[in-house]
Scaffold this motif. Structure first.
Motif, short mmCIF file in Angstrom:
data_model
loop_
_atom_site.label_atom_id
_atom_site.label_comp_id
_atom_site.label_asym_id
_atom_site.label_seq_id
_atom_site.Cartn_x
_atom_site.Cartn_y
_atom_site.Cartn_z
N LYS A 88 4.92 -19.38 9.86
CA LYS A 88 5.12 -18.67 8.60
C LYS A 88 4.29 -17.39 8.53
O LYS A 88 3.79 -17.02 7.46
CB LYS A 88 4.77 -19.57 7.41
CG LYS A 88 5.62 -20.82 7.27
CD LYS A 88 5.36 -21.52 5.95
CE LYS A 88 6.31 -22.68 5.74
NZ LYS A 88 6.17 -23.27 4.39
N SER A 89 4.14 -16.70 9.65
CA SER A 89 3.30 -15.51 9.66
C SER A 89 4.05 -14.30 10.18
O SER A 89 4.99 -14.40 10.96
CB SER A 89 2.04 -15.75 10.51
OG SER A 89 2.39 -15.99 11.86
N ILE A 90 3.62 -13.12 9.71
CA ILE A 90 4.12 -11.84 10.21
C ILE A 90 2.90 -11.05 10.69
O ILE A 90 1.76 -11.37 10.35
CB ILE A 90 4.90 -11.07 9.13
CG1 ILE A 90 4.02 -10.75 7.92
CG2 ILE A 90 6.14 -11.85 8.71
CD1 ILE A 90 4.71 -9.87 6.88
N VAL A 91 3.15 -10.01 11.48
CA VAL A 91 2.05 -9.28 12.08
C VAL A 91 2.25 -7.78 11.93
O VAL A 91 3.36 -7.27 12.05
CB VAL A 91 1.89 -9.65 13.58
CG1 VAL A 91 3.16 -9.31 14.37
CG2 VAL A 91 0.68 -8.98 14.21
N ARG A 92 1.16 -7.07 11.64
CA ARG A 92 1.15 -5.60 11.63
C ARG A 92 0.45 -5.13 12.90
O ARG A 92 -0.62 -5.64 13.26
CB ARG A 92 0.41 -5.08 10.40
CG ARG A 92 0.49 -3.56 10.23
CD ARG A 92 -0.34 -3.09 9.06
NE ARG A 92 -1.78 -3.19 9.36
CZ ARG A 92 -2.72 -2.99 8.45
NH1 ARG A 92 -2.40 -2.73 7.18
NH2 ARG A 92 -4.01 -3.07 8.79
N ILE A 93 1.02 -4.12 13.57
CA ILE A 93 0.51 -3.64 14.85
C ILE A 93 0.22 -2.15 14.75
O ILE A 93 1.11 -1.36 14.38
CB ILE A 93 1.52 -3.91 15.98
CG1 ILE A 93 1.90 -5.40 16.01
CG2 ILE A 93 0.97 -3.47 17.33
CD1 ILE A 93 3.10 -5.70 16.88
#
Length: 651
Positions: A88-93
């Motif tokens: 249930k996670s999203i990531v910023r790069i």
């Protein structure tokens, strides 16, 4: 490119329903609107030039979990994606590939692989089915990184990536198997069928990475082959107007593939009739894949026959090779495909049933690419001058022209020693591209060769050996011949076609036939070279080379073994070639007079490139069986030559 990655120290912050994991020390900066596209394969990041299709790894293992549903966020200039872990996670790069992870409780635990961000910073995230999720990624919003809503498309479509078109603000995607282009209204979730994409007709690939440019051109990448297709001005389509689509470039394949790119950045386009390399990939006009079928540019060109192939890529048999060519020329030999023996499933079964043990015919596909018919083209003279002990080859015919070939050879003392890409480039051919093609979830090396006559071929080589007390086959496929296991029996397959799609089908079927004979238990496959010689020639004591540098390498090593004449000993030399991180470098490497040379260029880290060249030799054509040659020596010629002379370097 060497990148330093910092260990993330996670802080857990409860803000409403959001749990955010952030780096305590990260000072990441946004990408902003870069011209590059970014391709995510598992948790590795590639920079890809859409114009050429060339790519290289810019970051590895950037997250613990795999990244999918990758997207560029116009609202903050960062790349975003959905993670398999943590759930249930999203990531910023950021542009230094440091990451910040956010937990979104409303998301499902898995099955999130379609995503893009609109101009207002809203992330549209989807998996299978009709359900998708909207997340606020506008840093100016008080609801930043919070779930906005869960929506449903008006119909279920089998897609693996979508992208926003900056021209009209709509989402676009291409469906697997049907190859239909869909437009999705993000305000109503309405799905509009715009029709089958013509260039994709008949294909069944997964389109896991899609991109836009500032003009509304839609770029679609096929996972299995890495081929990039383009659909022009999709905002003008209404389902009845003609769709303009074509090949664009050849990129890397992957079983897990997702793409992200700033949608308002332009992509260089090749103008196909001005004699200029407009997009900077070293290919001019009709040489560029994006010009296929445009104006006077051919869509396809006939590949060579397997009867012409199969000669060694080393100096051991230079004289024998050239004697074979001399004998063919002396006898005016030319393989006639029209009168050759036809090959059918019935004729192959007859051979299979009449003999015991493994036959090369066991591995030959028939009717896999919809050919009109197939003919046997076996070059039997290879057995007397190469390390092959058995040879069998087939040409696949359409409209009485060869469209594909398979050359199968058995060798009992190691791998077969010839590959087209090693020697043909110094004899007038060009290596247009080298990348990967995914078959059975394995990334084989594919190359695109432009022959001396201007025809193009898509080429793949693989070899099978028995293991586990001959109960299984193991597959090896390498760019460098010295990586194959030594002193074992191999069944070798060289496959070339005028279509990357036919190459995929033929190679897939060869592997299936191998697996039917004995289950495949292991694969050993190398990566493609990141620096390679596109074309070259030897002239007046020097090699004139054009080098393609896909990963911005500064320098490469040049290691060579060569002979000055047919009867002299081998000499060895090493030097350093400066590329200055340029994509294309034309340079001259002094060698002195040569009869033959084999050389390798590489950076010492990635797969190196190997080439071999043999000059036309002086030889002996005995006029009588009783002739005895007491002495045969070839010496170098030290005489000078005028610029208008054709130099004879050896006496």
């Amino acid at each position: 490119m060497n990148l330093e990655f910092y260990t993330l120290k996670f802080q857990i912050l409860f803000i409403g329903f959001i749990l955010s994991f952030q780096s305590a020390t990260a000072q990441d900066a946004p990408f902003n609107c870069s011209y590059s596209a970014y391709l995510f394969q598992f948790n590795d990041v590639y920079s890809i030039d859409l114009a050429s299709g060339n790519s290289y790894v810019v970051a590895s293992d950037v997250t613990e979990g795999n990244i999918n549903a990758a997207a560029y966020n116009p609202a903050d200039g960062y790349l975003w994606g959905s993670l398999t872990s943590p759930q249930k996670s999203i990531v910023r790069i950021g542009n230094n590939f440091e990451t910040t992870i956010f937990y979104i409780d409303e998301l499902p635990t898995n099955n999130r692989y379609v995503g893009d961000v609109n101009a207002n910073g809203v992330y549209y995230l989807k998996g299978g089915g009709t359900t998708y999720y909207k997340i606020d990624l506008d840093p100016a919003s008080e609801n930043y990184t919070q779930h906005i809503s869960t929506e449903n498309l008006s119909q279920n479509i089998n897609v693996h990536d979508w992208a926003f078109n900056a021209v009209d603000g709509q989402l676009y995607t291409v469906e697997k198997n049907t190859n239909r282009l869909y437009r999705i209204d993000p305000s109503t979730s309405s799905v509009e069928n715009l029709g089958e994409v013509p260039i994709l007709s008949g294909l069944s690939y997964t389109y896991g990475a899609v991109y836009f440019d500032a003009s509304g051109r839609f770029y679609v990448s096929a996972n299995q082959t890495g081929t990039i297709y383009v659909i022009q001005s999709v905002q003008d389509l209404d389902g009845t107007t003609t769709m303009n689509s074509n090949l664009f470039a050849f990129g890397p394949s992957s079983s897990s593939n997702d793409g992200a790119r700033c949608p308002t950045a332009p992509v260089s386009q090749e103008i196909c009739d001005n004699g200029i390399d407009d997009d900077g990939d070293g290919l001019i006009d009709c040489q560029d894949p994006s010009c296929s079928g445009f104006g006077n540019c051919d869509v396809i060109a006939q590949p060579t026959s397997a009867n012409d192939g199969g000669l060694e890529s080393n100096g051991r048999l230079s004289e024998a090779i050239n004697k074979r060519n001399f004998n063919r020329a002396k006898n005016s030999y030319k393989f006639d495909q029209k009168s050759a023996t036809r090959v059918s499933e019935e004729s192959l079964n007859t051979v299979r049933n009449s003999t015991n043990g493994i036959q090369l015919q066991d591995f030959i596909p028939i009717n896999t690419i919809g050919e009109d018919y197939a003919v046997e083209s076996t070059p039997t003279d290879l057995i007397s001058i190469t390390n092959a002990t058995e040879v069998y080859s087939v040409d696949y015919m359409e409209n009485n022209q060869s469209v594909a070939s398979i050359l199968a050879l058995k060798t009992e003392n190691g791998v077969y020693e010839h590959t087209k890409y090693i020697c043909d480039r110094l004899l007038g051919a060009e290596l247009i591209s080298v990348s990967t093609i995914d078959i059975n979830q394995q990334s084989f090396i594919k190359s695109i060769i432009k022959n001396i006559d201007g025809s193009y071929e898509y080429v793949l080589s693989l070899s099978a050996k028995t293991e586990n007390n001959e109960s299984n086959f193991a597959i090896e496929s390498h760019w460098n011949l010295d990586l194959y296991e030594e002193n074992v029996t191999f069944y070798n397959f060289q496959i070339w076609s005028d279509s990357i799609d036919d190459l995929y089908l033929l190679a897939e079927e060869v592997l299936q036939l191998i697996n039917t004979e004995k289950p495949i238990s292991a694969y050993s496959i190398s990566t493609p070279p990141t620096v390679f010689v596109r074309k070259g020639k030897y002239i007046n004591g020097a090699l004139d080379l054009q080098i393609i540098n896909t990963n911005a390498t500064d320098n490469v090593n040049f290691d060579a073994g060569f002979r000055e004449t047919e009867t002299s000993n081998f000499n060895y030399t090493s030097s350093n070639l400066s590329l200055n991180q340029n994509y294309i470098t034309n340079l001259e490497v002094p060698t002195g007079n040569l009869f033959d040379i084999g050389f390798r260029i590489g950076d010492g880290i990635n797969t190196p490139d190997d080439l071999f060249m043999s000059d036309g030799p002086w030889g002996i054509d005995d006029s009588q069986e009783s002739t005895t040659v007491n002495s045969y020596v070839v010496s170098t010629n030290s005489d000078g030559f005028d610029s208008i002379d054709f130099p004879i370097e050896r006496n």
